[in-house]
Write an enzyme that holds these catalytic residues in place. Structure first.
Site, PDB file in Angstrom:
ATOM      1  N   LYS A 135       0.952  -1.266   0.159  1.00 44.96           N
ATOM      2  CA  LYS A 135      -0.083  -0.150   0.078  1.00 44.96           C
ATOM      3  C   LYS A 135       0.957   1.298   0.105  1.00 44.96           C
ATOM      4  O   LYS A 135       1.908   1.190   0.612  1.00 44.96           O
ATOM      5  CB  LYS A 135      -0.675   0.064   1.213  1.00 44.96           C
ATOM      6  CG  LYS A 135      -2.034   1.032   1.277  1.00 44.96           C
ATOM      7  CD  LYS A 135      -2.828   1.013   2.449  1.00 44.96           C
ATOM      8  CE  LYS A 135      -3.840   1.868   2.739  1.00 44.96           C
ATOM      9  NZ  LYS A 135      -5.061   1.545   3.622  1.00 44.96           N
ATOM     10  N   SER A 210      -9.556   1.594   2.359  1.00 42.80           N
ATOM     11  CA  SER A 210      -8.435   2.654   1.536  1.00 42.80           C
ATOM     12  C   SER A 210      -7.492   1.591   0.878  1.00 42.80           C
ATOM     13  O   SER A 210      -6.738   2.324   0.328  1.00 42.80           O
ATOM     14  CB  SER A 210      -7.967   3.377   2.515  1.00 42.80           C
ATOM     15  OG  SER A 210      -7.219   2.881   3.435  1.00 42.80           O
ATOM     16  N   SER A 234     -10.131  -0.907   6.317  1.00 38.76           N
ATOM     17  CA  SER A 234      -9.481  -0.882   5.077  1.00 38.76           C
ATOM     18  C   SER A 234      -8.613  -1.918   4.516  1.00 38.76           C
ATOM     19  O   SER A 234      -8.210  -1.727   3.484  1.00 38.76           O
ATOM     20  CB  SER A 234      -8.360   0.626   5.008  1.00 38.76           C
ATOM     21  OG  SER A 234      -9.226   1.605   5.230  1.00 38.76           O
TER      22      SER A 234
END
Lengths: 570, 570
Positions: A135, A210, A234
């Site tokens: 990420k 996210s 997320s």
């Protein structure tokens, strides 16, 4: 800085991203490339011609297959890295899932690993030659971590995150970072620099957030193993929406030190890093490897708890022989849409068929619990977002709706700001609710018949399958995930099925919990969610990652066995 | 409520306390009872006549002697409880160390334990028949936990704290709770209800705080094992000032759930419960027993880490054969007084004599670290104190000086209040400092010669021995303890010696770190601190309680061996 400037800055960065993609690869993707109306793009990589047969074999292999082949020398690190790099670029063209792309660096590292293996006959570490995607938050020295903020463009990390350091020391090959929403505080993925990430199963739907870039990339097998982060769901939401596996570990189990983040210093309810993959074994190998590297000697917030094989063997759960699961059918706030209910029903049936007990989970004050979380996140979020965006003047994204859709904007995580003392009152309430929930769970010992409290909860990840773009928040306030962040429980998302136009018709309801629940119910029709994955989460208690992985493997195996035996019926 | 009212309320409570003391015991303390000018009262209990020979034997025994005798049936629970109750009452008369006194309840429980033993031949648990004293914070159903606030009088707990529950389930006998300062945020012990606790070695000196009642009680052997709490040194400071052992465990190792507290909801830098005793074995038996009771199944904030015999055998420290200790001679802010320096020197010499390595510890940013702590504590403390005291109108204590002393008042922990966002910035800085300190410690691997980083730090507990009443804060800003709370390190206070008029003369210094350091230096003269205990602390890292206990046993044994061999020289 003027308004124009941030747009230029963002465009420059996006252009810079494009130069990091090998042109010759792009050139080969021009023929049968999906057009905008091609929604399901999951099969394109196999037919696009950029990957040869061996590369397709490699990218169709899960972590537990890749690692033995790499350590046996059957596949080289360069071969494996090349295959996943190519496929990641395909995924990027289809879903816009990447941020930083550093293929040259990755191939150089892979060559070093091969060289070491050739010389010594030994692997560098437990993840020798395995490409791992990260990420965007996870810092790699010399690269940017914009986390969706134009203001963070050109800020190059001066050190590796502890996790990146551990992964590389174990032989992993880092090669791409993945897209996130601006502020990180959305369950959808869109920002001013890289734009929106699409769902590979239906590109009119959200990939979730996210960690949406990871979700789309791994679903398209552009990565065998990725790292997301989870403050309110997320990791689990994009895993669920994209049909992959994702674990939200307990606070501190995976070292966070050296990651870029939003609302930093908010240390009451922490974001945690967690693995995402196409198999539970992938999650397990990640957890075991990272925890065994003693992250607490590198990150002071690292939980000082060694990996326990005993706990993985379910020593605290009767050896896993007859488990008692409890299904959370709804949280009493918003009932899930029909596909999600079917996912729960399939899971219940599969577990019973596998010889386990399944009872109902009674939710306790989920609304109060989630309200605590929102009040904690938003206690100083407005100032935080403003301080960051003020650097370039980029607007704070208040709506994830496509610009053509005329819908009121929402960003629930922009607060008004409260005092430290007021924040303490919320945190005190959260503490009390955690105590109450623990007693509530312990008390189930009287109804399980196993002599133990419920072993794990089976819960929706969201009350909806992947929603249309812009509806990430209206259709999912993230309460089904957030509640377990507040409680700091270990939770693992498992794909169960996909939305079926035949099976997932609307179900009639006579009563509703509230107006929002009714609106949510009314928002459903199967066509909107065509082909969207359906998932559930297996929830265990704090620091029970080993047991949650083991119980999830049991759930996953039960589901697969059940599906095999009923395939003929469908 | 008028000003008069809170005074009446306090007086009523104090009167109620007196009725809980057996009158016949008090009646027997009238003869050679120490007068106000008798400063050292440590020998009175042995000669007062209230305790018979067997009771004196019992109360002179440490936990590791008491438990085997209790489980062998050599001493009954009632005998042992009676002996410690009597001695606690003597301690109370001498130093004013108690708050709640519940001897009847304790004796009834002891009789039950004896009955169970008689019937089954078995002990109830690992602490069968052992009296355990509790800091006033620890709730016991039906009793008050005023924690020094008049406003909390008549608030009777509706449940036991998780720790009290675990202790009783293991057979411990709870019998008294002990005095604390109002707000708990002082390193001295004084409040409007119970008044001031005195130091048994020199009653003109402070017992320390905030667990000052425990310090005085245990030093007078009115308890074999007590529970304190430590947010900035509140276990270690009274342990050091009263010449006993005290452990500050890592956050969550001992369950805090169900305790009364100040500035609740401040959950960034948590207060922790820890044992205080006359032996390290006492601390160890407490830790092992409580941790093995799996507190995380009862307190969601309980650290999910089992007791590790392997870590206690120093598996991570070369089996303890040749350890490398590092001495913190000063923190670069305020240098310790001569007795404290002598304590460090004695420890160094003893460890070298025992075959260990001793190097110097270089402090890293202790002032910045402690300033973070103070800014966190005070972010909402003013509102907190005001909300509590407003109930009765009792004044917030701003000075611990006796009323006859004309000195400016200080209460460093009354803040001005900041926003949640501002608090997050402080917490972020703290996180970064923790990372920096961890690297600093890890980097010592290059200088220890053991192949490991420094095994433990030997540090002052305070730059002063027990100070005169009212000087608790001016002479000790608690930075020597607080720094390790911020870092969440495990730290154990060990008594080393007592202030000697001959050995502890003033030492000349040419340069000073700052004005405060000079004033502190000038404040010393041996007469003021006559007979005060001298202590050091052994500091290990987060969650290393097992190793810190083992290394402290090594330090303690080395000091005792060294003192035996040098006794003839003195």
């Amino acid at each position: 800085m003027s308004t124009l400037d941030w747009k230029i800055l963002a465009a420059q960065k996006k252009a810079r991203q494009l130069t990091s993609v090998p042109k010759e690869w792009l050139a080969r993707l021009t023929s049968n490339f999906p057009v905008q109306t091609d929604l399901d793009v999951t099969s394109y990589a196999s037919t696009c011609g950029l990957l040869d047969g061996r590369e397709l074999d490699i990218t169709h292999s899960d972590v537990e297959t890749l690692l033995p082949k790499l350590s046996a020398g059957e596949w080289t690190a360069v071969e494996v890295t090349t295959a996943f790099c190519k496929r990641a670029i395909v995924a990027q063209q289809l879903t816009n899932c990447l941020t930083e792309i550093f293929i040259d660096r990755a191939l150089a590292r892979a060559a070093e690993l091969d060289e070491h293996y050739k010389k010594t006959g030994k692997v560098v570490g437990l993840l020798h030659g395995l490409p791992v995607s990260l990420k965007d938050q996870v810092n790699i020295k010399g690269l940017e971590s914009t986390i969706g903020y134009v203001s963070y463009i050109n800020k190059f990390a001066d050190r590796d995150a502890v996790l990146a350091e551990i992964l590389e020391a174990e032989g992993a090959v880092l090669y791409v970072k993945t897209n996130v929403p601006q502020t990180l505080m959305w369950s959808e993925t869109h920002n001013h620099i890289f734009g929106r990430t699409l769902n590979p199963y239906n590109r009119s739907l959200a990939a979730g957030g996210s960690s949406g870039g990871e979700g789309a990339l791994i679903a398209l097998r552009g990565s065998p193993l990725g790292v997301g982060s989870d403050l309110a769901g997320s990791v689990r939401i994009p895993s669920a929406f994209c049909g992959i596996y994702g674990l939200r570990p307990s606070t501190g189990r995976i070292p966070y030190s050296g990651c870029a983040n939003s609302i930093e210093g908010q240390d009451s309810l922490l974001s945690v890093l967690g693995p995402m993959s196409n198999s539970i074994a992938g999650l397990r190998l990640f957890m075991k490897t990272v925890v065994n590297a003693k992250p607490w000697t590198k990150d002071p917030l690292g939980a000082c708890k060694r990996w326990s094989e005993e706990e993985y063997q379910l020593a605290d759960h009767g050896g896993g022989k007859q488990l008692c699961f409890a299904v959370l059918w709804d949280d009493g706030i918003v009932a899930p849409h029909p596909p999600i209910l079917r996912g729960l029903e399939m899971t219940k049936e599969a577990l019973i068929r596998a010889g386990h007990k399944v009872i109902d989970w009674v939710p306790l004050k989920h609304e109060e619990i989630c309200e605590c979380a929102v009040r904690i996140y938003t206690a100083g979020s407005k100032e935080d977002f403003e301080v960051v965006t003020a650097v370039t003047g980029e607007p704070i994204i208040r709506s994830m709706f496509p610009e053509t859709v005329d819908t009121p904007s929402v960003h629930d995580y922009i607060g008004q700001g409260i005092s430290a003392y007021q924040l303490w009152q919320v945190q005190k309430k959260r503490r009390d609710l955690r105590e109450e929930y623990l007693r509530h769970w312990q008390d189930t010992i009287t109804i399980t018949g196993t002599g133990r409290p419920v072993d794990a909860i089976i819960s929706p990840v969201a009350p909806v399958a992947a929603p249309p773009h812009g509806h990430g928040r209206t259709m999912n306030r993230a309460y089904y995930t957030m509640v377990f962040n507040v409680l700091d429980y270990s939770a693992l998302a498992i794909p169960v099925s996909k939305v079926s136009q035949r099976l997932d018709v609307q179900r009639e309801r006579q009563t509703f919990f509230n107006d929002h629940d009714k609106a949510h119910h009314d928002s459903y029709n199967p066509a909107t969610f065509a082909n969207a994955p359906i998932a559930i989460q297996v929830v265990g208690r704090t620091m029970q990652e080993e047991a949650v992985l083991a119980m999830s493997e049991i759930v996953d195996a039960a589901l697969k066995a059940s599906q095999r035996s009923s395939t003929t019926k469908l």
